[in-house]
Design a protein around this motif. Structure first.
Motif, PDB file in Angstrom:
ATOM      1  N   MET A   1     -18.245  36.925  37.492  1.00  0.00           N
ATOM      2  CA  MET A   1     -17.897  37.258  38.835  1.00  0.00           C
ATOM      3  C   MET A   1     -16.271  38.063  38.583  1.00  0.00           C
ATOM      4  O   MET A   1     -15.646  37.630  37.488  1.00  0.00           O
ATOM      5  CB  MET A   1     -17.408  35.350  38.908  1.00  0.00           C
ATOM      6  CG  MET A   1     -16.509  35.421  40.319  1.00  0.00           C
ATOM      7  SD  MET A   1     -16.148  34.092  40.694  1.00  0.00           S
ATOM      8  CE  MET A   1     -16.261  32.534  39.327  1.00  0.00           C
ATOM      9  N   SER A   2     -16.003  38.436  39.445  1.00  0.00           N
ATOM     10  CA  SER A   2     -15.194  39.457  39.622  1.00  0.00           C
ATOM     11  C   SER A   2     -13.507  39.724  40.382  1.00  0.00           C
ATOM     12  O   SER A   2     -13.979  39.167  41.817  1.00  0.00           O
ATOM     13  CB  SER A   2     -15.174  40.421  39.349  1.00  0.00           C
ATOM     14  OG  SER A   2     -15.626  41.471  38.594  1.00  0.00           O
ATOM     15  N   GLN A  38      -8.367  40.225  31.978  1.00  0.00           N
ATOM     16  CA  GLN A  38      -8.278  39.040  32.013  1.00  0.00           C
ATOM     17  C   GLN A  38      -8.455  38.431  33.315  1.00  0.00           C
ATOM     18  O   GLN A  38      -8.836  38.140  34.171  1.00  0.00           O
ATOM     19  CB  GLN A  38      -6.662  38.330  31.567  1.00  0.00           C
ATOM     20  CG  GLN A  38      -7.363  38.451  30.455  1.00  0.00           C
ATOM     21  CD  GLN A  38      -6.335  38.148  29.230  1.00  0.00           C
ATOM     22  OE1 GLN A  38      -4.906  37.784  29.852  1.00  0.00           O
ATOM     23  NE2 GLN A  38      -6.765  37.595  28.073  1.00  0.00           N
ATOM     24  N   LEU A  39      -6.835  39.162  35.236  1.00  0.00           N
ATOM     25  CA  LEU A  39      -7.238  38.759  35.966  1.00  0.00           C
ATOM     26  C   LEU A  39      -8.790  39.279  36.554  1.00  0.00           C
ATOM     27  O   LEU A  39      -9.064  38.341  37.615  1.00  0.00           O
ATOM     28  CB  LEU A  39      -5.789  39.654  36.285  1.00  0.00           C
ATOM     29  CG  LEU A  39      -4.582  38.531  35.324  1.00  0.00           C
ATOM     30  CD1 LEU A  39      -3.552  39.343  36.707  1.00  0.00           C
ATOM     31  CD2 LEU A  39      -4.641  37.041  35.964  1.00  0.00           C
ATOM     32  N   ILE A  40      -8.594  39.560  36.285  1.00  0.00           N
ATOM     33  CA  ILE A  40      -9.735  40.176  37.208  1.00  0.00           C
ATOM     34  C   ILE A  40     -10.980  39.616  36.570  1.00  0.00           C
ATOM     35  O   ILE A  40     -11.669  39.065  37.650  1.00  0.00           O
ATOM     36  CB  ILE A  40     -10.857  41.673  36.663  1.00  0.00           C
ATOM     37  CG1 ILE A  40      -9.418  43.350  37.084  1.00  0.00           C
ATOM     38  CG2 ILE A  40     -11.820  41.733  37.315  1.00  0.00           C
ATOM     39  CD1 ILE A  40      -9.391  44.115  36.790  1.00  0.00           C
ATOM     40  N   ALA A  70      -9.420  31.048  44.848  1.00  0.00           N
ATOM     41  CA  ALA A  70     -10.790  31.300  44.017  1.00  0.00           C
ATOM     42  C   ALA A  70     -11.675  31.681  45.122  1.00  0.00           C
ATOM     43  O   ALA A  70     -12.525  31.621  44.687  1.00  0.00           O
ATOM     44  CB  ALA A  70     -11.186  29.998  42.998  1.00  0.00           C
ATOM     45  N   GLU A  71     -11.619  30.909  46.419  1.00  0.00           N
ATOM     46  CA  GLU A  71     -12.831  31.047  47.587  1.00  0.00           C
ATOM     47  C   GLU A  71     -13.178  32.463  47.941  1.00  0.00           C
ATOM     48  O   GLU A  71     -13.978  33.018  48.046  1.00  0.00           O
ATOM     49  CB  GLU A  71     -11.944  30.000  48.362  1.00  0.00           C
ATOM     50  CG  GLU A  71     -13.902  29.839  49.534  1.00  0.00           C
ATOM     51  CD  GLU A  71     -13.017  29.065  50.684  1.00  0.00           C
ATOM     52  OE1 GLU A  71     -13.234  29.571  51.693  1.00  0.00           O
ATOM     53  OE2 GLU A  71     -13.013  28.036  50.128  1.00  0.00           O
ATOM     54  N   SER A  72     -11.631  33.204  47.941  1.00  0.00           N
ATOM     55  CA  SER A  72     -12.184  34.807  48.653  1.00  0.00           C
ATOM     56  C   SER A  72     -11.685  35.435  47.160  1.00  0.00           C
ATOM     57  O   SER A  72     -11.575  37.136  47.171  1.00  0.00           O
ATOM     58  CB  SER A  72     -10.759  34.788  49.199  1.00  0.00           C
ATOM     59  OG  SER A  72     -10.749  34.053  50.637  1.00  0.00           O
ATOM     60  N   GLN A  73     -11.855  35.026  46.305  1.00  0.00           N
ATOM     61  CA  GLN A  73     -11.448  36.100  44.600  1.00  0.00           C
ATOM     62  C   GLN A  73     -10.668  37.042  44.661  1.00  0.00           C
ATOM     63  O   GLN A  73     -10.284  38.418  44.629  1.00  0.00           O
ATOM     64  CB  GLN A  73     -13.297  36.356  44.239  1.00  0.00           C
ATOM     65  CG  GLN A  73     -14.271  34.912  43.928  1.00  0.00           C
ATOM     66  CD  GLN A  73     -15.818  35.561  44.113  1.00  0.00           C
ATOM     67  OE1 GLN A  73     -16.529  36.457  44.447  1.00  0.00           O
ATOM     68  NE2 GLN A  73     -16.034  35.814  43.083  1.00  0.00           N
TER      69      GLN A  73
END
Length: 85
Positions: A1-2, A38-40, A70-73
């Motif tokens: 997941m990115s 790391q944030l990606i 987190a929901e919208s990534q």
């Protein structure tokens, strides 16, 4: 997941100022690159939680304050400051 990482203009300005003031610009650039990577990939497991849903990540010589949806990534980098030595 990115995750999509967005650096707010103020955070970009702070990073640029730290880079311009630095005697070792390579360290600043490399730390920013590692943090961005790391944030990606893992924004919710790096760093430490703070108030109002914010988090802080340290990678000497930088500290980055960010918020994660987190929901919208989506990750929003809000502040950048010098950390450690």
């Amino acid at each position: 997941m990115s995750f999509q990482v967005n650096w707010l203009p103020g955070a970009e300005d702070e990073l640029a100022a730290l880079w311009l003031e630095s005697n070792d610009r390579k360290k600043i650039a490399e730390a920013a690159e590692r943090i961005d990577s790391q944030l990606i990939s893992t924004p919710l497991t790096i760093g430490e939680s703070r108030d109002h849903g914010r988090r802080i990540c340290f990678d000497t010589p930088l500290a980055v304050i960010y918020w994660v949806d987190a929901e919208s990534q989506i990750v929003e980098v809000q502040r950048v400051r010098r950390s450690g030595s």
